[in-house]
Design an enzyme around this catalytic site. Structure first.
Site, PDB file in Angstrom:
ATOM      1  N   TYR A 138       0.802  -1.219   0.000  1.00  0.00           N
ATOM      2  CA  TYR A 138       0.000   0.000   0.000  1.00  0.00           C
ATOM      3  C   TYR A 138       0.839   1.276   0.000  1.00  0.00           C
ATOM      4  O   TYR A 138       0.293   2.365  -0.030  1.00  0.00           O
ATOM      5  CB  TYR A 138      -0.952   0.006   1.209  1.00  0.00           C
ATOM      6  CG  TYR A 138      -2.217  -0.775   0.942  1.00  0.00           C
ATOM      7  CD1 TYR A 138      -2.181  -2.156   0.787  1.00  0.00           C
ATOM      8  CD2 TYR A 138      -3.449  -0.136   0.828  1.00  0.00           C
ATOM      9  CE1 TYR A 138      -3.333  -2.873   0.535  1.00  0.00           C
ATOM     10  CE2 TYR A 138      -4.608  -0.844   0.568  1.00  0.00           C
ATOM     11  CZ  TYR A 138      -4.545  -2.209   0.427  1.00  0.00           C
ATOM     12  OH  TYR A 138      -5.700  -2.915   0.166  1.00  0.00           O
ATOM     13  N   LYS A 210       3.078 -14.722   3.560  1.00  0.00           N
ATOM     14  CA  LYS A 210       3.437 -15.556   2.417  1.00  0.00           C
ATOM     15  C   LYS A 210       4.965 -15.587   2.381  1.00  0.00           C
ATOM     16  O   LYS A 210       5.599 -15.260   1.373  1.00  0.00           O
ATOM     17  CB  LYS A 210       2.817 -14.947   1.140  1.00  0.00           C
ATOM     18  CG  LYS A 210       2.928 -15.783  -0.109  1.00  0.00           C
ATOM     19  CD  LYS A 210       1.956 -16.953  -0.171  1.00  0.00           C
ATOM     20  CE  LYS A 210       2.274 -17.819  -1.377  1.00  0.00           C
ATOM     21  NZ  LYS A 210       1.527 -19.093  -1.385  1.00  0.00           N
ATOM     22  N   ASP A 243      -2.724 -18.295   1.585  1.00  0.00           N
ATOM     23  CA  ASP A 243      -3.585 -19.150   0.758  1.00  0.00           C
ATOM     24  C   ASP A 243      -4.262 -20.210   1.626  1.00  0.00           C
ATOM     25  O   ASP A 243      -5.455 -20.465   1.508  1.00  0.00           O
ATOM     26  CB  ASP A 243      -2.802 -19.774  -0.414  1.00  0.00           C
ATOM     27  CG  ASP A 243      -1.450 -20.369  -0.014  1.00  0.00           C
ATOM     28  OD1 ASP A 243      -1.008 -20.138   1.125  1.00  0.00           O
ATOM     29  OD2 ASP A 243      -0.854 -21.085  -0.845  1.00  0.00           O
ATOM     30  N   ASP A 267      -6.453  -6.906   3.736  1.00  0.00           N
ATOM     31  CA  ASP A 267      -7.557  -6.410   2.908  1.00  0.00           C
ATOM     32  C   ASP A 267      -8.358  -7.587   2.361  1.00  0.00           C
ATOM     33  O   ASP A 267      -9.586  -7.616   2.440  1.00  0.00           O
ATOM     34  CB  ASP A 267      -6.987  -5.567   1.758  1.00  0.00           C
ATOM     35  CG  ASP A 267      -8.077  -5.091   0.822  1.00  0.00           C
ATOM     36  OD1 ASP A 267      -9.112  -4.628   1.325  1.00  0.00           O
ATOM     37  OD2 ASP A 267      -7.893  -5.197  -0.404  1.00  0.00           O
ATOM     38  N   ASP A 271     -12.468  -9.426   3.635  1.00  0.00           N
ATOM     39  CA  ASP A 271     -13.701  -9.557   2.848  1.00  0.00           C
ATOM     40  C   ASP A 271     -14.240 -10.988   2.991  1.00  0.00           C
ATOM     41  O   ASP A 271     -15.453 -11.202   3.082  1.00  0.00           O
ATOM     42  CB  ASP A 271     -13.472  -9.230   1.362  1.00  0.00           C
ATOM     43  CG  ASP A 271     -13.664  -7.738   1.068  1.00  0.00           C
ATOM     44  OD1 ASP A 271     -13.625  -6.934   2.021  1.00  0.00           O
ATOM     45  OD2 ASP A 271     -13.848  -7.373  -0.110  1.00  0.00           O
TER      46      ASP A 271
HETATM   47  C1  IPM Z   1     -10.747  -1.602   2.675  1.00  0.00           C
HETATM   48  C2  IPM Z   1     -10.879  -1.135   1.247  1.00  0.00           C
HETATM   49  C3  IPM Z   1      -9.735  -0.169   0.927  1.00  0.00           C
HETATM   50  C4  IPM Z   1      -8.440  -0.931   1.094  1.00  0.00           C
HETATM   51  C5  IPM Z   1      -9.828   0.476  -0.461  1.00  0.00           C
HETATM   52  C6  IPM Z   1     -11.144   1.191  -0.669  1.00  0.00           C
HETATM   53  C7  IPM Z   1      -8.680   1.418  -0.714  1.00  0.00           C
HETATM   54  O1  IPM Z   1     -10.927  -2.216   0.389  1.00  0.00           O
HETATM   55  O2  IPM Z   1     -10.792  -0.744   3.579  1.00  0.00           O
HETATM   56  O3  IPM Z   1     -10.624  -2.806   2.889  1.00  0.00           O
HETATM   57  O4  IPM Z   1      -7.960  -1.559   0.149  1.00  0.00           O
HETATM   58  O5  IPM Z   1      -7.879  -0.865   2.177  1.00  0.00           O
HETATM   59 MG    MG Z   2     -11.011  -4.096   1.369  1.00  0.00          MG
END
Ligand code: IPM
Ligand code: MG
Length: 374
Positions: A138, A210, A243, A267, A271
């Site tokens: 990042y 990783k 993974d 990140d 999700d």
């Molecule tokens: C998150 C989002 C952000 C990230 C994006 C919107 C830049 O996906 O907060 O997880 O990648 O950190």
């Molecule tokens: Mg995200």
């Protein structure tokens, strides 16, 4: 005198203003119920202001944001602005400028919420991902080359030597690179945070990386992890590759207590975490600087296609509000908000992403009313 907390609010774009309105409603109700005050300071940071003034985040914004007790953030992202501009110029810039080095993302199945994982109950899904929030891929260091800008670019490693041929007639040899950076201090502070957290929970920390491929950056990460772990003999620690962890999150979420991981993997796996806890509409996050201002947000984006339709799920934002209250030291109120969220789900007052028929406002109203009950 009841305490008064000053909280900056950045509703942002898309569904941001709608979900933040419900979050504020619920936090105000919690403040009333538990006897403290919140003074909201509204900021117009986001796409609308950017389109009008070309300003993303100004020095004035940062000065004023660094003075408040906490920041309540909706979402940013707008179809009129090319992807990446608002994300890096606002959200990532805030994380870096305010040194919000811990991204705290609870993965917890609340009672009444349906998980896609068959047979898993709330007691099986209750862990926290501590995502490093200021380094790794990042940092934004990289570039793109065409043969016209590139005379020679040679990448030499123990295993490969790559040279790129020059073909003036085509762009087939264009290359792009972007690098990840890990400092010794980066993992050190976030891993320490993870161990401190684990000490107050089920006393287990899993490092996700990783290091078998990205040996330099995650080699350093592991070295630091091992060093920090030595200072916490009462906490069990383990390494997982990223993974593999995507399998175990699905198959055996009960194995995890605190998961600490570099930015990019954090990140991605959060999700996945969001889905197993019932969906992106339910997943909150805190961007924390333990010595400064921290920021709380739903982890989903601005979903512009749902803007103004009263269909967005406000629960991730309300839950992020609970984390914000906890961070301010209002622990009872934080717990109260979380309990009220659970009750709203059990009562079937949910938006359509969770199978319900309630609108955004209706969910917020219900939870605020629940909090007002004595
Ligand atoms: C998150 C989002 C952000 C990230 C994006 C919107 C830049 O996906 O907060 O997880 O990648 O950190
Ligand atoms: Mg995200």
């Amino acid at each position: 005198m009841p305490e008064n907390h000053t909280v900056a609010v950045i509703p942002g774009d898309g569904i941001g203003p709608e979900i933040i309105a419900e979050g504020r409603k619920v936090l105000d109700a919690a403040a009333h119920r538990y006897g403290f005050g919140i003074e909201w300071v509204e900021h117009d940071i986001g796409a609308e202001r950017f389109l009008a003034t070309k300003q993303l985040l100004t020095d004035d914004d940062l000065d004023s944001l660094s003075e408040v007790a906490a920041i309540y953030f909706g979402a940013i992202g707008d179809e009129r602005v090319p992807p990446g501009i608002l994300e890096t110029g606002i959200l990532l810039r805030l994380r870096f400028a305010l040194d919000l080095y811990v991204n705290l993302r609870p993965v917890r199945l609340l009672p009444g919420v349906v998980t896609p994982l068959a047979g898993k109950r709330p007691e099986d899904i209750d862990f926290v991902v501590v995502r490093e929030n200021t380094e790794d891929f990042y940092v934004g260091i990289g570039g793109r080359f065409r043969e016209t800008d590139r005379r020679t670019l040679t990448v030499e490693r123990e295993l490969y030597e790559l040279t790129f041929s020059v073909d003036a007639e085509s762009d087939a040899d264009e290359i792009a690179y972007q690098i990840g950076v890990i400092s010794r201090e980066g993992p050190e502070r976030v891993i320490r945070y993870a161990f401190d957290l684990a000490r107050r929970r089920r006393k287990k920390v899993t490092s996700v990386d990783k290091a078998n491929v990205l040996t330099e950056v995650y080699g350093l990460w592991r070295e630091v992890f091992t060093g920090v772990a030595r200072g916490y003999p009462q906490v069990t620690s383990e390494f997982n590759f990223v993974d593999a962890v995507t399998m175990w999150f699905v198959k055996n979420p009960e194995w995890f207590d605190v998961v600490v991981t570099p930015n990019m993997f954090g990140d991605i796996i959060t999700d996945l975490g969001a889905m197993i806890q019932g969906g992106l509409g339910l997943a909150p996050g805190g961007n924390i600087n333990p010595d400064g201002t921290s920021m709380f947000e739903p982890i989903h984006g601005s979903a512009p296609k749902y803007r103004g339709l009263d269909v967005a799920n406000p629960l991730a934002t309300i839950w992020a509000g609970s984390m914000l209250l906890d961070h301010l030291g209002e622990h009872e109120a934080a717990e109260g908000v979380l309990t009220a969220i659970g009750k709203s789900v059990t009562a079937g007052v949910t938006t359509r992403d969770m199978g319900g028929a309630a609108g955004t406002r209706q969910v917020g109203d219900w939870i605020a009313k629940e909090l007002a009950k004595r």
